[in-house]
Design an enzyme around this catalytic site. Structure first.
Site, PDB file in Angstrom:
ATOM      1  N   HIS A  53      -3.214 -23.317 109.514  1.00 61.03           N
ATOM      2  CA  HIS A  53      -4.250 -22.759 110.682  1.00 61.03           C
ATOM      3  C   HIS A  53      -4.686 -22.858 110.319  1.00 61.03           C
ATOM      4  CE1 HIS A  53      -4.971 -19.616 114.260  1.00 61.03           C
ATOM      5  NE2 HIS A  53      -4.726 -20.447 114.270  1.00 61.03           N
ATOM      6  N   GLU A  56      -6.396 -26.766 110.982  1.00 62.36           N
ATOM      7  CA  GLU A  56      -5.675 -27.049 111.971  1.00 62.36           C
ATOM      8  C   GLU A  56      -7.349 -27.054 113.400  1.00 62.36           C
ATOM      9  OE1 GLU A  56      -5.058 -25.865 115.552  1.00 62.36           O
ATOM     10  OE2 GLU A  56      -3.177 -24.724 114.675  1.00 62.36           O
ATOM     11  N   HIS A  57      -7.875 -25.816 112.997  1.00 70.04           N
ATOM     12  CA  HIS A  57      -9.132 -25.730 113.197  1.00 70.04           C
ATOM     13  C   HIS A  57     -10.142 -26.907 112.961  1.00 70.04           C
ATOM     14  CE1 HIS A  57      -8.673 -21.535 116.169  1.00 70.04           C
ATOM     15  NE2 HIS A  57      -7.436 -21.924 115.096  1.00 70.04           N
ATOM     16  N   GLU A 134      -8.790 -13.810 116.103  1.00 68.88           N
ATOM     17  CA  GLU A 134      -7.753 -13.965 116.559  1.00 68.88           C
ATOM     18  C   GLU A 134      -6.984 -12.897 115.686  1.00 68.88           C
ATOM     19  OE1 GLU A 134      -5.995 -18.140 115.997  1.00 68.88           O
ATOM     20  OE2 GLU A 134      -7.972 -18.822 117.148  1.00 68.88           O
TER      21      GLU A 134
END
Length: 803
Positions: A53, A56-57, A134
């Site tokens: 993840h 991806e950022h 998040e």
């Protein structure tokens, strides 16, 4: 039924190993790309949860060739497109949609960011704080936590039980070991053999193939690597009781066709029609809702989730009825169900835009239930434990009335208080043929061409009082089945009761619309017969709750009523239809004659309130801080709207960069232009785990003060490019029927003429630097007032609290 317009996509593997699917759709006005990397959260080394993840950022933070302000996200936003990404258990997806003329440049940016990310340490440290925000939101979000808890019945060693969100502790950016793992993960999985690219657009297959080859040329070449198989799920089924009642069924060693089998089964489980499982559970007071969905599918494993709104003490009884229905279902002839399912999938593709189609293709969605899928479904049902004996009260659901031509409803008569004067409303064709001077309250606009399969209908009522919360809920419940049937037939149907304005809206395939409208009107005017209990709604994230409340808070409300019949009878209505051909217009005649209320072709435009500050507190049941600042134009003048639209476009990327990247206030940060009941506004939003609403407002106000300096940094060429890019978004070759219809409806609500779109484009093209600076100063000075929606109180001047 309309002929299929979206053939199956073409698939091939390029010489360097990249698998591509190409779909040529002549009627599309935009192109889309979806790229899937066969690697996700479960492929990360156990020492570094969240690494996939995190990567991806990082890929969105710019490259040497395309820095952040020229990267994919900024580029897509500047051209009015859509872009996003998603990391799941075993896949990571990147997808975007753009006008055809900008599409190849978007693909260039996507391939460059995948192949040549910068990933410098400062960027990583900043982005880790975003993921930390998040994580905090995820750990406090009831929906996310309940979803995570669903896996507790699985073996502890299965990766579904693990932590994969990523936070400040697990993403040890300063560690050489982490940096090595990050680099290895990127090199191992981000290469051609591990990727599938889907392209959809009006371009020919040859043109799309050329774009795919250009995209692939930049990527590292490599063979597909096998993803490690997970340990067995090792359980058959288990149940949980919380805010909802949950049944879960686990499967190992399923065939490749099990995904289409699971989708087919879930579709019919979710049907609320008489004779089905949900209808029976409701009749027996066992459950009010049912949602079946596959939670996880990989390497022959699957987890089927059935969520009920029910008393947990009834779970055993629900389970028993479920097995009884599944046993009945297993022994039926599925041929008619397969035919209807294939028909609705085809309808969905007919009304899907480029991005939806690209994502469907990347999922390799079937076009129905194949023979191998039917065999897989039989195996799944045996695994669940169906038997030969079952109750005789079950029957298959009635066919969707909108998937095929149907006769008008025989019993959709006038409602109480309606007179025969409501009958005989003329169609546009009849008005024109008789040269009538009177204008029908339903205006059949020629602003959109009528040579496509799609169209839109808007019906608005002004009522004497606002509907109570209970009445609004009953109105929505009354439409539940019609809305589902309409959606399956390619028509998006919605109803909103906002203040003293009620709106019924449809968009999509026009052929079923007359029948859908008849059914919808019957449902809305016979709500006394509808008595389901309310579902328990799990709160969404705070910023979304504020956005959901925004339309209601943007209208003044006069009085409240629970008497639906009285409100319908005393209401006044008008409407707008766009893109409809003569056949559809004629077919609407009967439905239009049954619209409740008094037709009125001169409904007043909602007045603009005096400029002032408003603060509305919304209870979001969350410890996170969230705020929306709504900045409307001072007037409905088209020149004001044009300036506001260009301001919104200029601010979008810098606002995100300032509050999310530089200040790291939270991960939910955005600014966008919204049209609310015919009034144009720029909305700035932020959600933060640590920064209060008052502090968020201060940061937004500080950003607003710097907008003139931001405008001055744009050279003449950049400003011209921004202005032209905005104007191009309203071009016939770019604007979808859905977006064009919504724009024209908002223009009607604002009192503009039918050439509103042309006037808006002309006003945008006339904007210069000084006009933009003047608009920025009006925004800063709040000359048209500001409205804040937040989940906290703000007692200080100049913000009076409002309900």
């Amino acid at each position: 039924m309309p002929a299929p317009t979206h053939p199956r996509p073409h698939s091939e593997t390029l010489a360097n190993g990249l698998r591509v699917t190409l779909r040529h759709v002549p009627g599309l006005k935009r192109s889309a790309a979806a790229l899937r990397v066969a690697a996700g959260s479960h492929d990360v080394p156990l020492a570094w949860p969240g690494l996939a993840h995190f990567l991806e950022h990082l890929l969105f933070l710019g490259t040497e060739r395309f820095p952040t302000d020229e990267g994919l996200m900024a580029y897509v936003q500047r051209h009015g497109g859509q872009v996003n990404a998603s990391t799941r258990e075993r896949t990571t997806d990147f997808f975007f949609e753009l006008p055809v003329s900008s599409f190849s440049a978007g693909l260039e940016r996507l391939s460059d960011m995948l192949a040549r990310p910068r990933m410098n340490l400062d960027d990583q440290l900043r982005e880790r704080e975003v993921l930390q925000a998040e994580f905090v939101a995820w750990s406090q979000d009831p929906t996310a936590q309940q979803q995570f808890a669903l896996y507790e019945g699985l073996p502890a060693e299965h990766p579904l039980r693990g932590f994969h969100a990523g936070n400040r502790d697990s993403l040890q950016v300063e560690s050489p070991g982490f940096q090595s793992a990050l680099k290895d993960f990127h090199q191992r999985f981000y290469r051609t053999g591990q990727m599938t690219l889907s392209l959809v657009g009006p371009q020919s297959i040859d043109e799309l193939r050329e774009l795919a080859q250009q995209f692939a040329a930049v990527l590292p070449v490599g063979d597909k690597v096998a993803q490690a198989a997970p340990p067995p799920l090792a359980v058959k089924s288990y149940q949980q009781v919380g805010a909802h009642t949950n049944l879960l069924f686990a499967f190992d060693a399923l065939s490749e066709s099990s995904a289409e089998a699971m989708a087919f089964l879930c579709h019919w489980l979710n049907s609320a029609k008489p004779g089905g499982l949900l209808a029976y559970l409701h009749q027996q007071n066992l459950a009010d809702s049912l949602k079946a969905t596959p939670l996880y599918q990989f390497a022959g494993q699957a987890l089927l989730h059935l969520q009920f709104h029910a008393d947990g003490e009834q779970l055993d009884a629900i389970h028993e009825r479920l097995l009884d229905w599944l046993s009945f279902f297993a022994r039926q002839d599925w041929k008619p169900l397969r035919e209807e399912y294939a028909a609705l999938l085809q309808r969905q593709q007919q009304v899907s835009g480029a991005l939806q189609l690209a994502r469907l293709d990347i999922e390799q969605q079937a076009f129905g239930l194949s023979e191998s899928g039917a065999t897989a479904l039989e195996h799944i049902l045996r695994e669940i434990g169906v038997v030969d004996n079952f109750s005789d009260h079950w029957h298959l659901p009635a066919a969707n009335p909108f998937l095929r031509a149907s006769e008008p409803l025989a019993n959709a008569g006038l409602i109480r208080g309606q007179t025969s004067a409501h009958r005989g409303l003329r169609t546009f064709a009849q008005d024109r043929s008789r040269s009538r001077r009177e204008r029908s309250p339903m205006h059949f606009s020629q602003a959109l061409p009528d040579n496509s399969d799609e169209g839109a209908i808007y019906l608005r009522w002004q009522v004497e009082a606002a509907a109570s919360a209970d009445l609004r809920a009953r109105l929505q419940r009354s439409l539940r089945q019609t809305r589902q049937d309409a959606s399956e037939a390619g028509v998006d149907l919605s109803f909103s009761a906002t203040g003293n304005q009620w709106l019924l809206k449809m968009g999509g395939l026009q052929e079923p619309m007359p029948s859908v409208l008849e059914h919808a009107l019957k449902c809305l005017t016979m709500i006394d017969a509808d008595s389901p209990r309310d579902e328990v709604q799990i709160p969404s994230m705070p910023i979304r709750q504020l956005l959901e409340a925004l339309p209601e808070k943007s209208l003044p409300t006069i009085g409240t009523s629970e008497d639906a019949n009285q409100l319908w009878t005393t209401s006044r209505w008008d409407g707008l239809a766009l893109g409809l051909n003569q056949q559809t217009q004629s077919a609407l005649g009967l439905a239009l004659s049954r619209i409740p209320g008094t037709p009125d072709n001169q409904l007043a435009v909602t007045p603009i309130a005096q400029a002032q500050y408003h603060w509305s507190r919304i209870n979001t049941a969350s410890s996170e801080h969230a705020l929306l600042l709504v900045c409307p134009t001072a007037s409905r003048d088209i020149a004001d709207e044009a300036a506001w639209r260009l301001l919104a476009q200029v601010c979008q990327t810098p606002f995100y960069q300032r509050l999310r990247v530089e200040l790291q206030l939270g991960y939910a940060v955005f600014s966008a232009l919204r049209q609310l009941h015919g009034r144009t506004a720029i909305v700035f939003g932020a959600q933060s785990p640590t920064t209060s609403a008052a502090e968020l407002l201060e940061h937004i106000q500080e950003f607003l003060k710097n907008i003139p300096a931001l405008i001055e940094t744009l050279d003449d060429a950049s400003l011209k490019q921004q202005r032209q890019g905005l104007a191009d978004q309203f071009d016939d070759a770019t604007l979808s029927t859905k977006d064009a219809a919504e724009l024209l409806w908002q223009g009607k609500l604002a009192g503009h003429s039918s050439d509103y779109r042309e006037q808006l484009v002309a006003a945008i093209q006339q904007l210069n630097r000084q006009a933009l600076l003047d608009a920025a100063q009006r925004l800063i000075n709040a000359e048209s007032g500001w409205h804040c929606l937040a989940n906290e109180s703000m007692p200080d001047a100049p913000w009076p609290a409002t309900n």
